[in-house]
Design a protein around this motif. Structure first.
Motif, short mmCIF file in Angstrom:
data_model
loop_
_atom_site.label_atom_id
_atom_site.label_comp_id
_atom_site.label_asym_id
_atom_site.label_seq_id
_atom_site.Cartn_x
_atom_site.Cartn_y
_atom_site.Cartn_z
N TYR A 92 0.86 -1.17 0.00
CA TYR A 92 0.00 0.00 0.00
C TYR A 92 0.90 1.24 0.00
O TYR A 92 1.66 1.45 0.94
CB TYR A 92 -0.90 0.01 1.23
CG TYR A 92 -2.05 -0.98 1.15
CD1 TYR A 92 -3.36 -0.55 1.05
CD2 TYR A 92 -1.82 -2.36 1.15
CE1 TYR A 92 -4.42 -1.45 0.95
CE2 TYR A 92 -2.86 -3.26 1.05
CZ TYR A 92 -4.16 -2.80 0.96
OH TYR A 92 -5.20 -3.70 0.85
N VAL A 93 0.82 2.02 -1.05
CA VAL A 93 1.62 3.24 -1.18
C VAL A 93 0.74 4.43 -0.84
O VAL A 93 -0.29 4.66 -1.47
CB VAL A 93 2.21 3.39 -2.60
CG1 VAL A 93 2.95 4.72 -2.74
CG2 VAL A 93 3.13 2.22 -2.92
N PHE A 94 1.17 5.18 0.18
CA PHE A 94 0.43 6.36 0.65
C PHE A 94 1.18 7.63 0.29
O PHE A 94 2.40 7.64 0.11
CB PHE A 94 0.25 6.29 2.18
CG PHE A 94 -0.75 5.27 2.63
CD1 PHE A 94 -2.11 5.58 2.68
CD2 PHE A 94 -0.35 3.99 2.99
CE1 PHE A 94 -3.04 4.64 3.09
CE2 PHE A 94 -1.27 3.04 3.40
CZ PHE A 94 -2.62 3.36 3.45
N SER A 95 0.43 8.72 0.23
CA SER A 95 1.03 10.03 0.09
C SER A 95 1.72 10.40 1.40
O SER A 95 1.52 9.76 2.43
CB SER A 95 -0.05 11.07 -0.24
OG SER A 95 -1.00 11.15 0.84
N THR A 121 -4.78 1.03 -7.75
CA THR A 121 -4.51 0.67 -9.14
C THR A 121 -5.64 -0.23 -9.64
O THR A 121 -6.22 -1.00 -8.88
CB THR A 121 -3.17 -0.07 -9.30
OG1 THR A 121 -3.16 -1.24 -8.46
CG2 THR A 121 -2.01 0.83 -8.93
N ARG A 122 -5.91 -0.11 -10.94
CA ARG A 122 -6.89 -0.99 -11.58
C ARG A 122 -6.12 -2.02 -12.40
O ARG A 122 -5.34 -1.66 -13.30
CB ARG A 122 -7.82 -0.19 -12.47
CG ARG A 122 -8.96 -1.03 -13.00
CD ARG A 122 -9.95 -0.18 -13.77
NE ARG A 122 -11.05 -1.00 -14.22
CZ ARG A 122 -11.98 -0.58 -15.06
NH1 ARG A 122 -11.93 0.66 -15.53
NH2 ARG A 122 -12.94 -1.38 -15.44
N GLN A 126 -5.17 1.70 -14.83
CA GLN A 126 -5.50 3.03 -14.33
C GLN A 126 -4.99 3.17 -12.90
O GLN A 126 -4.87 2.17 -12.18
CB GLN A 126 -7.03 3.20 -14.36
CG GLN A 126 -7.55 4.59 -14.18
CD GLN A 126 -9.07 4.64 -14.32
OE1 GLN A 126 -9.71 3.67 -14.72
NE2 GLN A 126 -9.65 5.78 -13.99
N THR A 127 -4.69 4.39 -12.48
CA THR A 127 -4.33 4.68 -11.09
C THR A 127 -5.14 5.87 -10.60
O THR A 127 -5.60 6.69 -11.40
CB THR A 127 -2.83 5.00 -10.93
OG1 THR A 127 -2.54 6.24 -11.60
CG2 THR A 127 -1.95 3.90 -11.49
N ARG A 128 -5.31 5.95 -9.29
CA ARG A 128 -5.91 7.15 -8.70
C ARG A 128 -5.56 7.22 -7.22
O ARG A 128 -5.43 6.20 -6.54
CB ARG A 128 -7.43 7.19 -8.90
CG ARG A 128 -8.20 6.09 -8.24
CD ARG A 128 -9.70 6.24 -8.48
NE ARG A 128 -10.44 5.15 -7.87
CZ ARG A 128 -11.75 5.03 -7.89
NH1 ARG A 128 -12.49 5.94 -8.48
NH2 ARG A 128 -12.34 4.01 -7.31
N ASN A 173 -5.24 -2.66 -4.14
CA ASN A 173 -4.16 -1.89 -3.50
C ASN A 173 -3.08 -1.58 -4.52
O ASN A 173 -3.14 -2.02 -5.66
CB ASN A 173 -3.59 -2.67 -2.31
CG ASN A 173 -3.09 -4.03 -2.73
OD1 ASN A 173 -3.89 -4.93 -3.02
ND2 ASN A 173 -1.79 -4.21 -2.78
N THR A 174 -2.07 -0.84 -4.13
CA THR A 174 -1.12 -0.27 -5.09
C THR A 174 -0.40 -1.32 -5.91
O THR A 174 -0.34 -1.26 -7.14
CB THR A 174 -0.10 0.62 -4.36
OG1 THR A 174 -0.78 1.46 -3.42
CG2 THR A 174 0.66 1.48 -5.35
#
Length: 197
Positions: free
Chosen positions: A32-35, A44-45, A134-136, A59-60
């Motif tokens: 899990y990548v957090f800001s 991530t898709r 995709q990412t968000r 998750n990332t």
């Protein structure tokens, strides 16, 4: 790495030959990548061409360590390969997560330690289209609420992981780092030299 029911390595197999209707237990990881500060999670898709659970948000990064590869190093490697992200060493938070899930006749069956890391402030994902469609960035609180309400459709492992991570507290930056001795034996440094650092 293929595992027995105690989490000990019993052999290896090519990834392409492992995932099917009777997938054997094997070692994986979820990252899990957090800001910075932990407010936002990078979702991530999964690419529509993936063998397992294509097109789902998750998750990332997910993946499988190679024989003798530490799970922390494997997660950083996959973040680089899938998203072009250079990350600091991740923290282990759920050393004993395990799950089994099926979609379209293909089964995932994994012991899957969960790690977290903060992305550099200037991090911009550059997804490999073979892996990620995709990412968000999404507020962690919204991820937790979306999973609880069913409004956020995610991979089965991510749904279970989010529930367990939420129990660690509302602030990802303050989650306790887990003891690597709790990892499955196949992923522990005392069982495989250099396996976790």
């Amino acid at each position: 790495m293929l595992l027995d029911e105690t989490g000990r390595a019993v052999g290896t197999a090519p990834k392409a030959q492992v995932h099917h209707a009777d997938t054997p237990l094997h070692l994986a990881f979820s990252l899990y990548v957090f800001s910075a500060g932990g407010e936002l999670l990078l979702l991530t898709r999964r690419a529509a061409t993936k063998t397992t659970f294509p097109g789902l948000w998750t998750n990332t990064v997910c993946g499988h360590p190679g024989p003798g590869e530490p799970v922390g190093a494997a997660s950083a490697r996959r973040a680089r390969e899938e998203l072009g992200l250079e990350l600091a060493a991740p923290r282990l938070v759920l050393p004993q997560f395990a799950y089994r899930a099926e979609m379209g006749g293909v089964v995932e069956h994994e012991l899957c330690p969960v790690l977290v890391v903060e992305a550099p402030p200037d991090a911009v994902p550059s997804p490999d289209p073979a892996e990620v469609d995709q990412t968000r960035w999404v507020r962690w609180a919204d991820v937790v609420e979306g999973v609880r309400s069913g409004g956020l459709a995610m991979s089965p492992w991510a749904r279970e992981q989010v529930g367990q991570l939420a129990r660690l507290g509302p602030d990802p930056a303050r989650w306790p780092t887990a003891d690597p001795a709790l990892l499955p034996p196949a992923a522990r440094a005392d069982q495989v030299p250099g396996q976790y650092s």
